[in-house]
Write a protein that holds these residues in place. Sequence first.
Motif, PDB file in Angstrom:
ATOM      1  N   ASN A 382       0.703  -1.229  -0.064  1.00 40.55           N
ATOM      2  CA  ASN A 382      -0.166   0.012  -0.103  1.00 40.55           C
ATOM      3  C   ASN A 382       0.789   1.363  -0.046  1.00 40.55           C
ATOM      4  O   ASN A 382       0.358   2.276  -0.663  1.00 40.55           O
ATOM      5  CB  ASN A 382      -0.908  -0.055   1.203  1.00 40.55           C
ATOM      6  CG  ASN A 382      -2.154  -0.906   1.176  1.00 40.55           C
ATOM      7  OD1 ASN A 382      -2.355  -1.422   0.023  1.00 40.55           O
ATOM      8  ND2 ASN A 382      -2.700  -1.178   2.058  1.00 40.55           N
ATOM      9  N   TYR A 383       2.048   1.230   0.837  1.00 37.36           N
ATOM     10  CA  TYR A 383       2.794   2.492   0.921  1.00 37.36           C
ATOM     11  C   TYR A 383       4.024   2.592   0.136  1.00 37.36           C
ATOM     12  O   TYR A 383       5.082   2.952   0.730  1.00 37.36           O
ATOM     13  CB  TYR A 383       2.908   2.694   2.314  1.00 37.36           C
ATOM     14  CG  TYR A 383       1.857   2.943   2.927  1.00 37.36           C
ATOM     15  CD1 TYR A 383       1.135   4.305   2.926  1.00 37.36           C
ATOM     16  CD2 TYR A 383       0.927   2.098   3.497  1.00 37.36           C
ATOM     17  CE1 TYR A 383      -0.232   4.411   3.218  1.00 37.36           C
ATOM     18  CE2 TYR A 383      -0.427   2.396   4.119  1.00 37.36           C
ATOM     19  CZ  TYR A 383      -1.068   3.652   4.179  1.00 37.36           C
ATOM     20  OH  TYR A 383      -2.123   3.884   4.451  1.00 37.36           O
ATOM     21  N   SER A 384       4.133   1.850  -0.996  1.00 33.95           N
ATOM     22  CA  SER A 384       5.367   1.558  -1.886  1.00 33.95           C
ATOM     23  C   SER A 384       5.245   3.070  -2.423  1.00 33.95           C
ATOM     24  O   SER A 384       4.272   3.636  -2.676  1.00 33.95           O
ATOM     25  CB  SER A 384       5.173   0.412  -2.739  1.00 33.95           C
ATOM     26  OG  SER A 384       5.497  -0.704  -2.243  1.00 33.95           O
ATOM     27  N   GLY A 385       6.318   3.432  -3.168  1.00 34.29           N
ATOM     28  CA  GLY A 385       6.646   4.603  -3.871  1.00 34.29           C
ATOM     29  C   GLY A 385       7.613   5.334  -3.553  1.00 34.29           C
ATOM     30  O   GLY A 385       8.704   5.192  -2.758  1.00 34.29           O
ATOM     31  N   TYR A 386       7.737   6.546  -4.429  1.00 39.43           N
ATOM     32  CA  TYR A 386       8.679   7.455  -4.052  1.00 39.43           C
ATOM     33  C   TYR A 386       8.523   8.406  -3.010  1.00 39.43           C
ATOM     34  O   TYR A 386       7.571   9.130  -2.963  1.00 39.43           O
ATOM     35  CB  TYR A 386       9.257   8.115  -5.509  1.00 39.43           C
ATOM     36  CG  TYR A 386      10.303   9.064  -5.559  1.00 39.43           C
ATOM     37  CD1 TYR A 386      11.415   8.735  -5.888  1.00 39.43           C
ATOM     38  CD2 TYR A 386       9.989  10.513  -5.452  1.00 39.43           C
ATOM     39  CE1 TYR A 386      12.431   9.531  -5.866  1.00 39.43           C
ATOM     40  CE2 TYR A 386      11.247  11.483  -5.252  1.00 39.43           C
ATOM     41  CZ  TYR A 386      12.344  10.810  -5.408  1.00 39.43           C
ATOM     42  OH  TYR A 386      13.617  11.872  -5.522  1.00 39.43           O
ATOM     43  N   TYR A 387       9.502   8.685  -2.304  1.00 34.91           N
ATOM     44  CA  TYR A 387       9.269   9.543  -1.058  1.00 34.91           C
ATOM     45  C   TYR A 387      10.630  10.639  -1.438  1.00 34.91           C
ATOM     46  O   TYR A 387      11.480  10.712  -1.695  1.00 34.91           O
ATOM     47  CB  TYR A 387       9.644   9.019   0.243  1.00 34.91           C
ATOM     48  CG  TYR A 387       8.709   8.014   0.769  1.00 34.91           C
ATOM     49  CD1 TYR A 387       7.631   8.348   1.666  1.00 34.91           C
ATOM     50  CD2 TYR A 387       8.257   6.739   0.052  1.00 34.91           C
ATOM     51  CE1 TYR A 387       6.554   7.340   1.890  1.00 34.91           C
ATOM     52  CE2 TYR A 387       7.307   5.885   0.318  1.00 34.91           C
ATOM     53  CZ  TYR A 387       6.449   6.247   1.154  1.00 34.91           C
ATOM     54  OH  TYR A 387       5.446   5.489   1.650  1.00 34.91           O
TER      55      TYR A 387
END
Length: 542
Positions: A382-387
């Motif tokens: 759910n909280y994968s991604g670019y930060y």
Amino acid sequence: MIIENQKHLFYQGWFAKIIEVKVDKINNQEVILGQGGYGTVLRGKMKIENINNTKETREVPIAIKRIKLSPLKEKKSFGENQLNMESIKLELSVYEQIKSKNIVQLYGSEQKDNHYYLYLELCDGNLLNCIMDENGDAPLKEEQAIRYFIKIFDTLQLLQKSTYERTENNKESLYHRDINVKNILIKKCVIGYQIKLCDFGIAQYSVQPGNQNKNLIQEIGTPAFKSPENFLNQLCDQEKNETWSLGTVLVCLLFGYSSFMANIQLFNIGNKDDHLKWISRQKNLISTEVQQLLFGLLQKEPKERMGYKQISESQCYRLYGNYPPSRSLIPRGIQRLMYNNFEYLTQLFINLNQNLYKQIPEDLLFFLFQHYKNLVHKQCQNYSGYYKSIDSTDLSLQTTSNINYIGIPTLLQKYYQFFQNIQLENETQNDDQMILFWRKFSQPNRRYQDSQRFCFLNNLFEVLDKLQVEQQALENQILELNKKKMLYLEKEEKLYSKKEENLNKKLYVIEKLKEDKDDNFNKFNDLISGLTQYFDWNKEKI
């Protein structure tokens, strides 16, 4: 394409970097997923490398959004590029800072030649694909339609309540401004679809520097889903403009897209309430509560139209909303990881008397292990991604104005690594007591139904009942011995002093047994309470 300086990517438990991106081709032609005035979306793949273990790589299917930037030598290119770059920065501010399972994930971005590229989560289609098939309209059942509506609405509320860091200053209260059935993507899940919002390039902040008025000029959006005041380019309420679009999307979900488009003239400005009369004629297809919601959303006069607060207080939201409104800004799935008592339960298992531990159904331990592991992996997804940045020393999620999403990947990576270590065949120096304990219960081929937890808990209650019987038996023995002791004390004869001494020894042994039994009972009772709380905490779908 080789990607340079790509950092801060969290992907399903990895801290990773993109090392290569390529566009999919068929017969030497790029695979195009969609096109619009803002850019072209292509299907592709990215190769990522685990920063903590460079031997681990993975190829991930992605969507590539390619936005054309005009060469600077062309006339008007500077102004056009400024406008394009502002839209890109706005879209990036959403993807980088607002993490939700209902927003498309951004994996990376770069500018190359005369194009800007966004590397995004690949979905399986859009909402239109859900409500149409080869025969035409295939509207959803009412409950499913309302559940999708609520997911979209909750995501819009999240966008509105969040603060966005920009170079010049912080911005607040974002409105999408182009909600329609094609801008809401879907991703297949085990059951049904996950809703995903995308395309934030024409979104707008409500609170601008020196301007606290949320009423701003509207000039864009998809015509069929634009509010009446938006058509007239009037000064309009951003929130009410958004809720009109929500209403039209709900009409499509309930009655079908073709049916909506066939009656689109009824929703136009000149026909005051004809669209509501048309909805009334569909009363056999929907409940009274849903009809009331549609009437509230599709009032042509903005002052009479529902806002976000009225939607959240509506009967439909109360009936179908997943949870009551939470005061915490921390995502619910992350709350479960932070506050559930898995580590506490593990310590209770470890500290149990060996004989008592043997009475715990082994299947319960396998079930608990798989349950928690799946919860961790789900949140990693759910909280994968670019930060924007990830500080590996910061595990705090506490904040006053917004969620500290920087801490989320670090927290999830910690739990993900815990399960990775359990699955190692050989022990390492870093293995702690918890890892050693759970390594025995990590067989991947075991499968359990969620309802089995009741059976497991009933087994534990039976063991607890036996402990209580044994406690009572020891208590009775202590009472009997104390009665005899009182008799010896009353007689005060030398003849009884030896018997009293032996009795005291026996009493000491039984009291010690009773003390141990009480301790075991309390630990086992705590274990059952903890398990009950754990299963209650995690019983909702995430």
